[in-house]
Design an enzyme around this catalytic site. Structure first.
Site, PDB file in Angstrom:
ATOM      1  CG  ASP A 149       0.213  -6.041   6.635  1.00 23.17           C
ATOM      2  OD1 ASP A 149       0.582  -4.848   6.752  1.00 23.17           O
ATOM      3  OD2 ASP A 149       0.948  -6.997   6.898  1.00 23.17           O
TER       4      ASP A 149
ATOM      5  CG  HIS B  58      -1.858   1.166   1.230  1.00 22.96           C
ATOM      6  ND1 HIS B  58      -2.939   1.232   0.383  1.00 22.96           N
ATOM      7  CD2 HIS B  58      -1.851   2.326   1.927  1.00 22.96           C
ATOM      8  CE1 HIS B  58      -3.572   2.379   0.581  1.00 22.96           C
ATOM      9  NE2 HIS B  58      -2.927   3.060   1.507  1.00 22.96           N
TER      10      HIS B  58
ATOM     11  CG  LEU C 274       3.674  -2.306   6.247  1.00 20.40           C
ATOM     12  CD1 LEU C 274       4.904  -3.087   6.680  1.00 20.40           C
ATOM     13  CD2 LEU C 274       4.054  -0.876   5.895  1.00 20.40           C
ATOM     14  CD  GLU C 275       1.208  -8.192   3.126  1.00 18.44           C
ATOM     15  OE1 GLU C 275       0.176  -8.864   3.099  1.00 18.44           O
ATOM     16  OE2 GLU C 275       2.337  -8.689   3.335  1.00 18.44           O
ATOM     17  CG  MET C 276      -3.821  -6.189  -0.256  1.00 17.47           C
ATOM     18  SD  MET C 276      -4.566  -7.830  -0.407  1.00 17.47           S
ATOM     19  CE  MET C 276      -5.569  -7.576  -1.858  1.00 17.47           C
TER      20      MET C 276
END
Ligand code: HEC
Ligand code: HEC
Length: 358
Positions: free
Chosen positions: A142, A102, A144-146
């Site tokens: 998350d 993200h 840092l992810e989605m």
């Protein structure tokens, strides 16, 4: 021997004889190494999917899982899907040292492959998710992810009639099938189809002595005799346990960063400091860079580092070449996955947020 015992003994003998007669594996008489391979490993089945205990395979679930897998609208920004970091065209990984998530943020660890992940004892480098269903809820949320929320993901899915129909087909009879848990279940079933059968080494294990060449065979012998097999065994040639990285010699901080304590972060047990799940070595040639730090691009270097760190046995260049040749025989048929046409958005679909330009 009393009668009951004798009957038991006869039955047992019959069962043993029958299992010897009907054993599906063929042991080639001229290659005793095949029997050794069969005792340590298992070929990937050619059935097309792995059966899950609590989440039976149906085509409808797998199809829905495939849609969700490729749908970037599960992320807050609509820019990132599971496939962004576990690209099925490149061995189930993103070929990045640390994935880009993200808003262009880099995560803390290297993205592991999805291929055959169903056979790992638990998910993530530190095993913090018990199975693929539990795992699938992680990346969506998350930051840092989605960077999404379960509520927003469900609202997004419910806003598209195409998804509502697909959830109804996958979870028939449920009053409210579009849930975060069912999303995870469908993804899990799809992931259980991402298998890579027919690797040359699997054909060898099934009795085809010519499926691997002399160098690869010697590499396999070294892999067993040097002790790699004590941590990389079973159907996935790894993924069966947690082991400290640096049992014998601690690799430098570039390879084993000091701030990532691995399994210890899950268990708080001293012995688990810097322990990580031994990764599956299947399809390993397709999935650089290596280690949880994504620090090493060459497979030969990764093998050499393992020799020093885990075995304390310095491998000769010749050993490294042979072991690496063996590792390349673990690449199987890649799953052929059709890219899904995804349902279109409606006026009630929540719009994307939070992806700034770099
Ligand atoms: C931004 C990149 C990114 C995205 C998007 C992403 N993942 Fe991951 N995934 C990772 C990383 C990095 C790890 C390893 C993290 C760790 O071990 O701490 C991982 C680990 C996993 C694992 C564990 C595999 C193993 O062998 O331990 C599974 C399964 C998985 N992801 C599935 C998914 C699914 C399903 C989605 C979509 C819902 C998804 N991932 C989205 C980067 C990503
Ligand atoms: C004591 C257990 C142990 C032994 C012995 C061992 N390994 Fe490993 N192996 C691991 C662990 C744990 C990791 C993950 C390290 C990390 O990234 O934190 C790993 C990682 C790897 C990787 C990188 C995989 C990836 O996806 O990044 C390769 C390749 C590998 N091992 C090959 C070997 C070979 C070849 C040998 C023998 C020379 C060997 N290993 C011996 C436990 C072991």
């Amino acid at each position: 021997m009393n009668r009951v015992l004798r009957t038991f003994a006869i039955t047992l003998a019959a069962v043993v004889t029958a299992s010897l007669l009907f054993t599906p594996m063929v042991v080639a008489q001229d290659d005793p190494l095949i029997a050794r391979a069969q005792a340590l490993f298992e070929p990937i089945p050619t059935t097309g999917y792995a059966e899950l205990d609590d989440n039976p395979y149906t085509e409808a679930k797998s199809e829905l899982g495939r849609m969700l897998w490729f749908d970037p609208r599960l992320s807050a920004s609509w820019a990132i899907s599971c496939n962004s970091c576990h690209n099925l065209g490149t061995g189930g990984v993103d070929l990045q040292s640390k994935s880009i998530g993200h808003d262009w943020q880099r995560g803390g660890r290297n993205s592991p492959t999805m291929l055959n992940a169903v056979y790992n004892l638990a998910q993530f480098w530190d095993g913090r998710a018990a199975d693929l269903e539990e795992q699938a809820m992680g990346p969506v949320q998350d930051s840092l992810e989605m960077n999404n929320t379960p509520e927003n993901a469900v609202a997004t899915l419910k806003s598209m009639p195409g998804y509502v129909e697909a959830f109804e087909a996958a979870f028939p009879g449920e009053a409210d099938p579009v849930t975060f848990e069912n999303m995870a279940k469908a993804i899990e079933v799809f992931e259980a189809t991402l298998l890579t059968p027919n690797a040359p080494f699997d054909l060898y294990m099934k009795g085809d002595a010519d499926a691997i060449n002399a160098e690869e065979r010697e590499g396999f012998e070294l892999f067993v005799n040097k002790g790699c097999v004590s941590c990389h065994m079973g159907i996935n040639i790894g993924g069966t346990g947690y082991f400290p990285f640096g049992v014998i010699e601690r690799p430098d901080a570039f390879i084993l960063p000091e701030d990532d304590l691995g399994r210890y972060q899950v268990t708080n047990v001293e012995a688990d400091k810097y322990a990580f799940k031994s990764p599956s070595l299947r399809n390993i040639e397709l999935t650089p860079p290596y280690f949880h730090s994504g620090s090493i691009w060459s497979l030969e270097d990764a093998v050499r580092i393992m020799g020093d760190a885990q075995l304390g046995a310095t491998l000769t260049d010749d050993d490294v070449v042979k072991i690496t040749a063996f590792l390349r025989t673990l690449t199987g048929d890649q799953p052929v996955v059709e890219f899904p046409i995804l349902p279109e958005i409606t006026e009630s679909t929540p719009l994307p947020t939070g992806m700034t330009m770099p």
